[in-house]
Write a protein that holds these residues in place. Structure first.
Motif, PDB file in Angstrom:
ATOM      1  N   THR A  48     -17.817  -7.507  11.243  1.00 42.63           N
ATOM      2  CA  THR A  48     -19.251  -7.346  11.495  1.00 42.63           C
ATOM      3  C   THR A  48     -19.645  -8.021  12.802  1.00 42.63           C
ATOM      4  OG1 THR A  48     -19.699  -7.285   9.127  1.00 42.63           O
ATOM      5  CG2 THR A  48     -21.553  -7.776  10.570  1.00 42.63           C
ATOM      6  N   ALA A  49     -19.077  -9.196  13.063  1.00 40.49           N
ATOM      7  CA  ALA A  49     -19.449  -9.970  14.246  1.00 40.49           C
ATOM      8  C   ALA A  49     -18.995  -9.303  15.547  1.00 40.49           C
ATOM      9  CB  ALA A  49     -18.871 -11.383  14.146  1.00 40.49           C
ATOM     10  N   ILE A  50     -17.798  -8.744  15.556  1.00 44.00           N
ATOM     11  CA  ILE A  50     -17.292  -8.127  16.795  1.00 44.00           C
ATOM     12  C   ILE A  50     -18.168  -6.944  17.234  1.00 44.00           C
ATOM     13  CG2 ILE A  50     -15.358  -6.872  17.824  1.00 44.00           C
ATOM     14  CD1 ILE A  50     -13.488  -8.724  16.242  1.00 44.00           C
ATOM     15  N   PRO A  51     -18.482  -5.972  16.362  1.00 44.35           N
ATOM     16  CA  PRO A  51     -19.375  -4.893  16.802  1.00 44.35           C
ATOM     17  C   PRO A  51     -20.754  -5.394  17.202  1.00 44.35           C
ATOM     18  CG  PRO A  51     -18.246  -4.244  14.807  1.00 44.35           C
ATOM     19  CD  PRO A  51     -17.936  -5.686  15.032  1.00 44.35           C
ATOM     20  N   PHE A  52     -21.266  -6.401  16.498  1.00 42.94           N
ATOM     21  CA  PHE A  52     -22.566  -6.973  16.865  1.00 42.94           C
ATOM     22  C   PHE A  52     -22.511  -7.542  18.280  1.00 42.94           C
ATOM     23  CE2 PHE A  52     -25.708 -10.382  16.969  1.00 42.94           C
ATOM     24  CZ  PHE A  52     -26.837  -9.697  16.543  1.00 42.94           C
ATOM     25  N   TRP A  53     -21.448  -8.278  18.590  1.00 39.72           N
ATOM     26  CA  TRP A  53     -21.266  -8.851  19.918  1.00 39.72           C
ATOM     27  C   TRP A  53     -21.136  -7.746  20.975  1.00 39.72           C
ATOM     28  CZ3 TRP A  53     -16.517  -8.712  22.742  1.00 39.72           C
ATOM     29  CH2 TRP A  53     -16.538  -9.451  23.928  1.00 39.72           C
ATOM     30  N   LEU A  54     -20.393  -6.683  20.640  1.00 41.50           N
ATOM     31  CA  LEU A  54     -20.228  -5.576  21.587  1.00 41.50           C
ATOM     32  C   LEU A  54     -21.564  -4.904  21.909  1.00 41.50           C
ATOM     33  CD1 LEU A  54     -16.979  -3.879  20.226  1.00 41.50           C
ATOM     34  CD2 LEU A  54     -17.228  -5.130  22.377  1.00 41.50           C
ATOM     35  N   VAL A  55     -22.383  -4.719  20.889  1.00 41.55           N
ATOM     36  CA  VAL A  55     -23.674  -4.039  21.101  1.00 41.55           C
ATOM     37  C   VAL A  55     -24.659  -4.951  21.821  1.00 41.55           C
ATOM     38  CG1 VAL A  55     -25.684  -3.071  19.918  1.00 41.55           C
ATOM     39  CG2 VAL A  55     -23.391  -2.442  19.181  1.00 41.55           C
ATOM     40  N   MET A  56     -24.790  -6.182  21.363  1.00 40.70           N
ATOM     41  CA  MET A  56     -25.772  -7.088  21.954  1.00 40.70           C
ATOM     42  C   MET A  56     -25.391  -7.496  23.379  1.00 40.70           C
ATOM     43  SD  MET A  56     -28.113  -7.133  19.798  1.00 40.70           S
ATOM     44  CE  MET A  56     -29.181  -8.372  20.475  1.00 40.70           C
ATOM     45  N   GLY A  57     -24.106  -7.619  23.652  1.00 42.74           N
ATOM     46  CA  GLY A  57     -23.662  -7.987  24.994  1.00 42.74           C
ATOM     47  C   GLY A  57     -23.493  -6.795  25.919  1.00 42.74           C
ATOM     48  N   LYS A  58     -23.711  -5.593  25.385  1.00 42.78           N
ATOM     49  CA  LYS A  58     -23.541  -4.348  26.164  1.00 42.78           C
ATOM     50  C   LYS A  58     -22.200  -4.354  26.885  1.00 42.78           C
ATOM     51  CE  LYS A  58     -28.436  -3.736  26.528  1.00 42.78           C
ATOM     52  NZ  LYS A  58     -29.624  -3.813  27.288  1.00 42.78           N
ATOM     53  N   ILE A  60     -19.631  -2.326  26.358  1.00 40.94           N
ATOM     54  CA  ILE A  60     -19.126  -0.975  26.620  1.00 40.94           C
ATOM     55  C   ILE A  60     -20.302  -0.154  27.146  1.00 40.94           C
ATOM     56  CG2 ILE A  60     -18.070   1.069  25.602  1.00 40.94           C
ATOM     57  CD1 ILE A  60     -16.795  -0.753  23.503  1.00 40.94           C
ATOM     58  N   GLU A  61     -20.151   0.383  28.338  1.00 40.63           N
ATOM     59  CA  GLU A  61     -21.257   1.083  29.000  1.00 40.63           C
ATOM     60  C   GLU A  61     -21.524   2.469  28.419  1.00 40.63           C
ATOM     61  OE1 GLU A  61     -23.268  -0.216  31.297  1.00 40.63           O
ATOM     62  OE2 GLU A  61     -22.190  -2.102  31.073  1.00 40.63           O
ATOM     63  N   SER A  62     -20.480   3.209  28.111  1.00 38.21           N
ATOM     64  CA  SER A  62     -20.636   4.588  27.653  1.00 38.21           C
ATOM     65  C   SER A  62     -21.113   4.625  26.199  1.00 38.21           C
ATOM     66  CB  SER A  62     -19.298   5.318  27.766  1.00 38.21           C
ATOM     67  OG  SER A  62     -19.366   6.565  27.122  1.00 38.21           O
ATOM     68  N   PRO A  63     -22.226   5.312  25.927  1.00 35.17           N
ATOM     69  CA  PRO A  63     -22.718   5.384  24.547  1.00 35.17           C
ATOM     70  C   PRO A  63     -21.737   6.070  23.594  1.00 35.17           C
ATOM     71  CG  PRO A  63     -24.419   6.113  26.073  1.00 35.17           C
ATOM     72  CD  PRO A  63     -23.162   5.935  26.868  1.00 35.17           C
ATOM     73  N   SER A  64     -21.039   7.095  24.082  1.00 36.83           N
ATOM     74  CA  SER A  64     -20.088   7.785  23.206  1.00 36.83           C
ATOM     75  C   SER A  64     -18.890   6.893  22.892  1.00 36.83           C
ATOM     76  CB  SER A  64     -19.636   9.106  23.820  1.00 36.83           C
ATOM     77  OG  SER A  64     -19.040   8.884  25.072  1.00 36.83           O
ATOM     78  N   SER A  65     -18.417   6.122  23.867  1.00 35.00           N
ATOM     79  CA  SER A  65     -17.320   5.188  23.612  1.00 35.00           C
ATOM     80  C   SER A  65     -17.763   4.098  22.648  1.00 35.00           C
ATOM     81  CB  SER A  65     -16.836   4.545  24.912  1.00 35.00           C
ATOM     82  OG  SER A  65     -16.337   5.520  25.780  1.00 35.00           O
ATOM     83  N   MET A  66     -18.984   3.623  22.814  1.00 36.13           N
ATOM     84  CA  MET A  66     -19.513   2.605  21.917  1.00 36.13           C
ATOM     85  C   MET A  66     -19.583   3.144  20.488  1.00 36.13           C
ATOM     86  SD  MET A  66     -20.660  -0.448  21.431  1.00 36.13           S
ATOM     87  CE  MET A  66     -21.337  -1.216  22.880  1.00 36.13           C
ATOM     88  N   ALA A  67     -20.028   4.373  20.333  1.00 30.69           N
ATOM     89  CA  ALA A  67     -20.126   4.976  19.005  1.00 30.69           C
ATOM     90  C   ALA A  67     -18.752   5.098  18.358  1.00 30.69           C
ATOM     91  CB  ALA A  67     -20.795   6.341  19.086  1.00 30.69           C
TER      92      ALA A  67
END
Length: 159
Positions: A48-58, A60-67
């Motif tokens: 849970t923490a890793i995806p939260f960190w990825l989203v809040m810290g931006k 990954i720039e590409s929205p599709s890669s982030m998804a």
């Protein structure tokens, strides 16, 4: 027969398995130990923490890669919950647990894919050229004004 003891429906009356004081529930499903629950909890927190960190810290720039990354973390977290908290495996209850889980995954997959497909096509097929921002200021196109002689006079008076 005592009130707390019931016959198994598939066995004839009077035939009992001797479990030496163990109840039937423990024979079919293994319950997790404290170590299993702590391991599952720690993995769930990390996943849970890793995806939260990825989203809040931006990160990954590409929205599709982030998804895709978020969906991968979600899938791994589902497996962790199934293994460590629900104790489902291919051996429990003669494999029926695994079969019901596969059926559930297929139904959820069909529902999600269908919903995304419908939403994409609704978004794609809407008529953006009719939105208020894209509407022309004049109500009658220029080509129609030339074919209607009285319209030009009315348009000039309106200005």
């Amino acid at each position: 027969m005592s009130r707390g003891h019931q016959e198994h429906p598939a066995r004839p009356m009077g035939q009992h398995d001797d479990h030496h004081g163990h109840d039937d529930h423990g024979a079919h499903a293994s319950h997790g130990s404290m170590k299993d629950y702590v391991t599952g909890f720690v993995l769930a927190v990390i996943l849970t923490a890793i995806p939260f960190w990825l989203v809040m810290g931006k990160k990954i720039e590409s929205p599709s890669s982030m998804a895709i990354v978020l969906l991968a973390f979600a899938a791994v977290q589902i497996v962790v919950h199934i293994k460590y908290f629900l104790h489902m495996n291919g051996k429990a209850e003669g494999g029926w647990n695994m079969l019901s889980m596969i059926f559930t995954i297929v139904i959820v997959g069909i529902t999600l894919a269908g919903s995304l497909w419908v939403m994409y096509h609704l978004n794609h097929n809407m008529m953006p050229h009719l939105s208020p921002e894209n509407m022309p200021n004049e109500t009658v196109p220029q080509s129609m004004q030339q074919s209607m002689p009285g319209m030009q006079h009315e348009m000039q008076q309106a200005k």
